[in-house]
Design an enzyme around this catalytic site. Structure first.
Site, PDB file in Angstrom:
ATOM      1  N   ASN A 274       0.813  -1.278  -0.043  1.00  0.00           N
ATOM      2  CA  ASN A 274       0.023  -0.001   0.137  1.00  0.00           C
ATOM      3  C   ASN A 274       1.046   1.124  -0.053  1.00  0.00           C
ATOM      4  O   ASN A 274       1.884   1.259   0.217  1.00  0.00           O
ATOM      5  CB  ASN A 274      -0.879   0.048   1.385  1.00  0.00           C
ATOM      6  N   ASP A 319      -5.186   1.069   1.941  1.00  0.00           N
ATOM      7  CA  ASP A 319      -4.278  -0.068   2.453  1.00  0.00           C
ATOM      8  C   ASP A 319      -4.454  -1.270   1.582  1.00  0.00           C
ATOM      9  O   ASP A 319      -4.591  -2.642   2.052  1.00  0.00           O
ATOM     10  CB  ASP A 319      -4.272  -0.524   3.862  1.00  0.00           C
ATOM     11  N   LYS A 346      -6.013  -7.632  -1.578  1.00  0.00           N
ATOM     12  CA  LYS A 346      -6.901  -7.184  -0.611  1.00  0.00           C
ATOM     13  C   LYS A 346      -8.077  -6.386  -1.286  1.00  0.00           C
ATOM     14  O   LYS A 346      -9.268  -6.333  -0.633  1.00  0.00           O
ATOM     15  CB  LYS A 346      -6.212  -6.147   0.126  1.00  0.00           C
ATOM     16  N   ASN A 406      -6.212 -11.711   2.892  1.00  0.00           N
ATOM     17  CA  ASN A 406      -5.031 -11.102   3.120  1.00  0.00           C
ATOM     18  C   ASN A 406      -3.765 -11.988   2.844  1.00  0.00           C
ATOM     19  O   ASN A 406      -3.691 -12.696   1.641  1.00  0.00           O
ATOM     20  CB  ASN A 406      -5.012 -10.880   4.883  1.00  0.00           C
ATOM     21  N   VAL A 557      -2.560  -9.008  12.330  1.00  0.00           N
ATOM     22  CA  VAL A 557      -3.118  -8.029  12.850  1.00  0.00           C
ATOM     23  C   VAL A 557      -4.437  -8.172  13.297  1.00  0.00           C
ATOM     24  O   VAL A 557      -5.099  -7.798  14.440  1.00  0.00           O
ATOM     25  CB  VAL A 557      -3.209  -7.064  11.700  1.00  0.00           C
ATOM     26  N   CYS A 624      -2.483  -3.703  19.000  1.00  0.00           N
ATOM     27  CA  CYS A 624      -2.065  -4.804  19.586  1.00  0.00           C
ATOM     28  C   CYS A 624      -2.829  -5.510  20.661  1.00  0.00           C
ATOM     29  O   CYS A 624      -2.956  -6.751  20.605  1.00  0.00           O
ATOM     30  CB  CYS A 624      -0.648  -4.929  20.100  1.00  0.00           C
ATOM     31  N   HIS A 625      -3.497  -4.548  21.473  1.00  0.00           N
ATOM     32  CA  HIS A 625      -4.414  -5.183  22.373  1.00  0.00           C
ATOM     33  C   HIS A 625      -5.725  -5.275  22.337  1.00  0.00           C
ATOM     34  O   HIS A 625      -6.448  -5.715  23.171  1.00  0.00           O
ATOM     35  CB  HIS A 625      -3.962  -4.332  23.770  1.00  0.00           C
TER      36      HIS A 625
HETATM   37 CA    CA Z   1      -0.503  -2.154   4.781  1.00  0.00          CA
END
Ligand code: CA
Length: 700
Positions: A274, A319, A346, A406, A557, A624-625
């Site tokens: 991207n 993206d 994507k 993905n 992700v 992340c969380h």
């Molecule tokens: Ca990316």
């Protein structure tokens, strides 16, 4: 058995294997070119240079698959991010775990032969968009090659894992990382990198297998015109970037995953990522296609010279990487055999290109798409709608930034003529970030992530969860239509293996390895492996016995952001290599019981602090969380913090107390008040969850 005896046996086994390795471990171009005829081994990432991920082994087939069971398993060291495709060569399995660690196991017994840890500094986690993952190694003439998260390319001696050479492939002052598997073509190790969320300039390079010397580098986007262009391709690309000093943003276009090679045409194909930042109006306010973002680029593997390109998403704004799996095959189209290249990037369209020249043969959407109404067959360009335009108002975009598909590899099965796509139905709200400032080492999307905050209302939340799902799609690339599909509970399911046993294997986000009838899609077998599975399975045969292996571990992700269903609230579980056979009889150990939620501190009464904390959390922490502070099951769920952790909250978030776990200190971006606000928000979320859990157990 006493330890000495045990060690002696282990040593002599290892000695025997080492001897075998030294004599036979000789993966070279001809062997990989002939890999199609050698189904017993798995010599390169996609099994062959065409990356079809199809095996002609059929001892395990749709008639006897019900007998498939675990032959051996091997516990890896981390719960965090497992995406690797193992190689199997001369009876040895080479794979990678989290943090770019390499493992060599006996492929028959699972016994560990050696392990190599490149000791990636855990601070690196701050500069990773998508978890501490690695997708596997390459092998060539007694060496195994791994790219590390901190940008090194390392050659290991396949016999014992010792380092033969090591080279830094990136500028360490920039936020580059390597997660992809190298490929080796004619004595050259080819490797790209990631970092397009962090303002880097993408490229792919070739290194000499013998000494690690760089042989060529091809940039995918132009640099500052004042410095001159590296080649004519960059000069051409620069014409398509307009307005502002676009080169200052890095540009993106990173080559972080897919490659394929056609030995007859002698062309290497790479997929590019991207734009950096995501927001096209910020990146290139004067318009233009922004070459070679979101493209398939054909290169000469000896020199890195440009041959042709096809851009899937001109002026990428969402993206929409084209780094997704590339498959080469020869298909009969309109009565003629065509050399094609296939990709489901994507952006939601499945492309069939003529791989000799990059001409578009056909493209149709494989999931719901709103940003374009189709691909113009004459020009090969998308027909954009206004539904992807978030310049003025927020839009709900299909597919979202995680894509209709993905990185999880597809598979092409020449017996059925179908491509199996690990697709997903996953949208995302896009809103312009009104306060965007370029940050050389921070997230550079110019998109407002705070709109991802999930609803607090439980009914709305459950509707939201039910409105996204996975979809295993069996796609006819000639007719450009779906032949069968299987809906899956969650998005973010595993890569695919198909075999001439009329089988399609896929792991799921909710922990099952499943086998389907390749022709009809009927589910034939499944096994629960206790952890979400995202990697692609492989198959191999040793002494006449067929095995199927998957690196079972969650990560990436989506897993971090929105992960596992509640049944896995017991916290992260380490990944495993799990190998199956028709006469396997091993049980996995009992999964540890779910954690009882610790009683959280009383909620903070300062509502303004909680509200600020919610915004900050979704800016700095949620990638992340987990959105809404709901952990995905890969790393710690912050609602479950213990009393001790609450007490150390500031030391962890600002001071970097848990750096060894990959949790960096955020003092560079957050002050004490910010940390307090985020803490207040987390305590609030913990109390909401605690209330529900207490209610649940009272009702049981
Ligand atoms: Ca990316």
């Amino acid at each position: 058995m006493n330890l000495l005896l045990k060690n002696l046996i282990a040593c002599s086994c290892f000695f025997l294997i080492s001897q075998t390795l030294a004599l036979e471990f000789d993966v070279n171009t001809d062997q990989i070119i002939e890999a199609n005829k050698n189904s017993n081994e798995w010599l390169t990432h996609g099994r062959t240079y065409s990356e079809q991920r199809y095996s002609s082994l059929n001892q395990i087939n749709s008639d006897n698959i019900k007998n498939l069971n675990i032959e051996w398993f091997y516990d890896l060291d981390s719960s965090r991010g497992h995406e690797a495709t193992p190689l199997v060569i001369d009876g040895i399995m080479f794979t990678t775990g989290a943090w770019s660690v390499v493992y060599a196991n006996n492929a028959v017994t699972g016994e560990l032969l050696w392990k190599y840890d490149p000791k990636v500094p855990r601070e690196k986690a701050y500069y990773l968009c998508c978890d501490a993952v690695n997708r596997g190694v390459a092998a060539w003439q007694g060496k195994v090659f791994v790219g590390t998260l901190d940008g090194r390319l390392i050659a290991l001696d396949a016999k014992d894992g010792s380092v033969v050479w090591e080279t830094m492939t990136v500028d360490s002052f920039e936020a580059y990382s390597i997660t992809g598997a190298p490929r080796v073509i004619k004595g050259k190790v080819i490797i790209g990198n990631g970092g397009a969320e962090f303002g880097v300039r993408g490229y792919v390079s070739a290194y000499d297998v013998n000494n690690g010397n760089m042989l060529w580098r091809f940039f995918t986007v132009p640099g500052n015109p004042e410095n001159g262009f590296e080649n004519a391709a960059m000069e051409m690309a620069a014409e398509t970037w307009k307005g502002s000093e676009w080169w200052k943003f890095g540009g993106g276009g990173t080559v972080w995953d897919s490659m394929a090679y056609d030995p007859d045409l002698d062309i290497l194909y790479i997929g590019t990522g991207n734009g950096s930042p995501w927001n096209y109006k910020v990146r290139s306010p004067g318009g233009g296609d922004n070459l070679f973002l979101s493209s398939i680029v054909a290169l000469k593997p000896d020199t890195g010279d440009y041959v042709w390109h096809y851009q899937t998403t001109p002026g990428d704004n969402w993206d929409y990487t084209a780094t997704q799996h590339i498959i080469l095959a020869d298909l009969e189209i309109d009565g003629k055999i065509r050399k094609v290249l296939m990709q489901a990037p994507k952006n939601g369209f499945f492309y069939v290109l003529d791989r000799t020249n990059g001409e578009l043969l056909s493209a149709e959407n494989y999931v719901k798409v709103t940003w374009a109404s189709g691909i113009d067959k004459e020009t090969g360009r998308p027909i954009k709608t206004n539904l992807g335009n978030y310049e003025k108002n927020a839009v709900l975009l299909f597919p979202g930034a995680l894509g209709g598909h993905n990185w999880m590899p597809m598979s092409f099965n020449p017996d059925t003529g179908l491509v199996y796509i690990p697709a997903q139905e996953l949208y995302m709200p896009f809103k312009k970030d009104e306060n965007y400032n370029y940050d050389k080492k921070g997230w550079n999307t110019a998109v407002d992530f705070t709109v991802i905050t999930p609803p607090k209302n439980l009914l709305q939340l459950s509707l939201l969860v039910r409105s996204v799902r996975g979809r295993l799609s069996a796609w006819d690339p000639v007719e450009q239509k779906e032949v069968w599909k299987q809906y899956l509970t969650l998005p973010w399911n595993g890569g695919i293996l198909s075999t001439s046993g009329n089988l399609v294997f896929q792991g799921t986000s909710d922990g099952e390895l499943v086998a389907y009838d390749a022709s009809t899609g009927e589910q034939k077998w499944s096994k629960n492996l206790q952890t979400g599975i995202v990697a692609a399975p492989i198959t191999y045969s040793i002494n006449g016995k067929q095995y199927v292996t998957v690196v079972a571990g969650y990560g990436g992700v989506f897993a971090l952001q929105a992960g596992l269903p509640p049944k896995y609230s017991g916290g992260p579980i380490n990944a495993r290599i799990v190998t199956f056979s028709l006469d396997g009889d091993i049980q996995l150990p009992q999964r540890p019981a779910n954690i009882n939620m610790p009683k959280p501190p009383p909620p903070n009464e300062d509502q303004a602090s909680i509200a600020r904390g919610e915004v900050l959390y979704h800016l700095e922490c949620h990638v992340c969380h987990g959105a809404g502070a709901m952990g995905g099951g890969v790393i710690s769920d912050l609602r479950y913090m213990t009393k001790e952790t609450h007490e150390k909250f500031e030391a962890i978030t600002l001071g970097g107390l848990y750096i060894e776990k990959g949790m960096v200190g955020f003092a560079r971006r957050l002050n004490e008040q910010n940390a307090e606000d985020i803490h207040a928000y987390l305590i609030q979320r913990a109390n909401e969850t605690y209330f529900l859990e207490t209610l649940n157990s009272a009702l049981k």
